[in-house]
Write an enzyme that holds these catalytic residues in place. Structure first.
Site, PDB file in Angstrom:
ATOM      1  CG  ASP A 137      -2.525   1.165   0.561  1.00 47.66           C
ATOM      2  OD1 ASP A 137      -2.212   1.408   0.479  1.00 47.66           O
ATOM      3  OD2 ASP A 137      -3.495   0.388   1.097  1.00 47.66           O
TER       4      ASP A 137
ATOM      5  CG  HIS B  81      -0.772   1.307  -3.378  1.00 44.63           C
ATOM      6  ND1 HIS B  81      -2.019   1.609  -2.663  1.00 44.63           N
ATOM      7  CD2 HIS B  81      -0.511   0.305  -4.329  1.00 44.63           C
ATOM      8  CE1 HIS B  81      -2.493   0.250  -3.289  1.00 44.63           C
ATOM      9  NE2 HIS B  81      -1.455  -0.290  -4.030  1.00 44.63           N
TER      10      HIS B  81
END
Ligand code: NAG
Ligand code: NAG
Ligand code: NAG
Ligand code: NAG
Ligand code: NAG
Ligand code: NAG
Ligand code: NAG
Length: 398
Positions: free
Chosen positions: A217, A240
């Site tokens: 993430d 991310h």
């Protein structure tokens, strides 16, 4: 005569008070065999170090592998500075998630002033937890809140720690002030769920330098109340990217002010640097003085992104504009490659257009063979400086 004795005694006490005292966890019964639960022994060594009247005290953790259940380093302490010496130390979590019901993080550092944490890798044994966790589909990820938590830590240095395969967020930094994280390493498979590398919230004066983060993430995320945060020399990816937000989901969030991200390299991630806010925010919010400088992007899907319609899992009314006001933002010296055609996307709120946005010296090439990189802009009129590729916001809608 009496007076002399008194002064001698005082002198001895003062000398003792200034010495550093060592508290070795082995003396408290830690086995370091990687199987026995050593958390109580380590906590007991910590408690004595913490209440030590020595100005400086050291919790000494000899090289080895320590299985620890939920464990807490709790202050406030009497010692003015406490060092946890944990070079070549590996903490291993129990693989059974049910062991974690008792507290909402695996290892907690709480209410400590003057902490030095040196070394230590934390192996969360996350694979088992991920296999029984479907939060990527539901968005409800609180069933396994197992992570490292730094809460109310002030004037401290956390150096050379490694987090492996955490079960959820890796590191949570909340209510901290004047804390530096140096040489942090974070590793989790890129398919792992909701494993933000370092999440910071409600903290003032946090520096992260020389971090190397590979996760599933955001590498670093900054939640509400993050102020005066410097992120420098971070390599990120897979993951991310580096994110401010998400903001504006909850009522009365604290402003995000003064974030600098510089000299970072972001590779093979879904986003590069982004600011994300939810539509239909329940109350107004502020995100300002946000600066991104000298960042290399390698094969990043959207290298530069402001997304004020952030709405994963369709949990919101996307048509109601975000009430988070974004201002004084700069993206400077950002270069490399974009895996999507749209390399720069500034989607600001219709109700609260972005103000004081600057784009300067951007050079992002699209890696596909279907044309060249482009930009998309809405509700923003950025100041454009230097060489800009893709050309930014020339057909912007507002
Ligand atoms: C661990 O992560 C969960 C999920 O976000 C969070 O709710 C919880 O507060 C975290 N625990 C700590 C102690 O930071
Ligand atoms: C911040 O923390 C560092 C490291 O612990 C300390 O040396 C410094 O004095 C602190 N700064 C302030 C303003 O308290
Ligand atoms: C963080 O870095 C900035 C700029 O490099 C510096 O001015 C500040 O003193 C640092 N703060 C801490 C807590 O180390
Ligand atoms: C950051 O990058 C700039 C430009 O490449 C360089 O001059 C500077 O020394 C770098 N700073 C650090 C702390 O690496
Ligand atoms: C580009 O990034 C994607 C993930 O976003 C990855 O699947 C792909 O292998 C990367 N390509 C290269 C050439 O590294
Ligand atoms: C923009 O942010 C920078 C860095 O925090 C600050 O020094 C500057 O004063 C801000 N500018 C405005 C116009 O608010
Ligand atoms: C090429 O780009 C156009 C838009 O510019 C898009 O509609 C099309 O789907 C793209 N084709 C491929 C193969 O990516």
């Amino acid at each position: 005569m009496k007076a002399t004795c008194f002064w001698m005694l005082t002198a001895i006490l003062v000398v003792q008070g200034n010495q550093a005292a060592d508290f070795n966890v082995k003396k408290y019964g830690a086995k370091a065999d990687g199987k026995s639960d050593d958390s109580k022994a380590i906590e007991n060594a910590w408690k004595d170090a913490c209440k030590s009247t020595n100005v400086m005290s050291n919790v000494v953790i000899p090289k080895g592998s320590y299985m620890v259940g939920p464990m807490k380093f709790q202050g406030p302490c009497i010692a003015r500075q406490i060092t946890i010496q944990a070079d070549q130390v590996k903490f291993v979590a129990p693989s059974d998630p049910s062991k974690f019901k008792s507290q909402n993080a695996w290892v907690v550092f709480q209410n400590i002033n003057g902490l030095n944490l040196i070394g230590a890798s934390f192996d969360g044994q996350g694979e088992i937890a991920w296999s029984i966790n479907d939060c990527a589909k539901t968005g409800k990820c609180n069933s396994l809140p197992i992570n490292l938590s730094f809460n109310k830590i002030t004037n401290s240095v956390i150096r050379g720690i490694t987090s492996l395969d955490s079960k959820l967020f890796h590191m949570n930094v909340l209510n901290c002030k004047n804390v530096t994280f140096q040489h942090t390493t974070i590793r989790a498979p890129d398919e792992s769920l909701n494993t933000d590398g370092i999440h910071i919230g409600r903290s003032n004066g946090v520096n992260i330098t020389d971090a190397d983060i590979k996760t599933g993430d955001d590498c670093v995320s900054l939640g509400d109340g993050s102020q005066q945060v410097n992120i420098e020399k971070v390599t990120c990816g897979p993951g991310h990217g580096i994110a401010i937000g998400s903001l504006g989901k909850y009522n009365k969030e604290e402003p995000v002010i003064g974030i600098r991200v510089k000299n970072c390299t972001i590779s093979n991630t879904m986003n590069g640097v982004r600011i994300k806010t939810w539509p239909a925010s329940p109350s107004a919010g502020i995100a300002r003085d946000l600066h991104f400088d000298n960042i290399v992007m390698n094969n990043v899907s959207t290298p530069i992104l402001i997304d004020q319609k952030y709405c994963p899992y369709n949990q919101c009314k996307a048509e109601i504009p975000s009430r988070v006001k974004i201002s004084n933002v700069s993206f400077k010296n950002i270069r490399g490659t974009s895996a999507n055609k749209v390399a720069v996307k500034l989607a600001c709120s219709e109700g609260n257009p972005c103000q004081g946005v600057e784009l300067s010296n951007i050079n992002l090439a699209y890696t596909g063979n279907n044309g060249t990189a482009t930009s998309e802009c809405a509700n923003v009129k950025p100041k454009l400086i230097g060489h800009l590729f893709p050309p930014a916001c020339q057909l912007s809608s507002t």
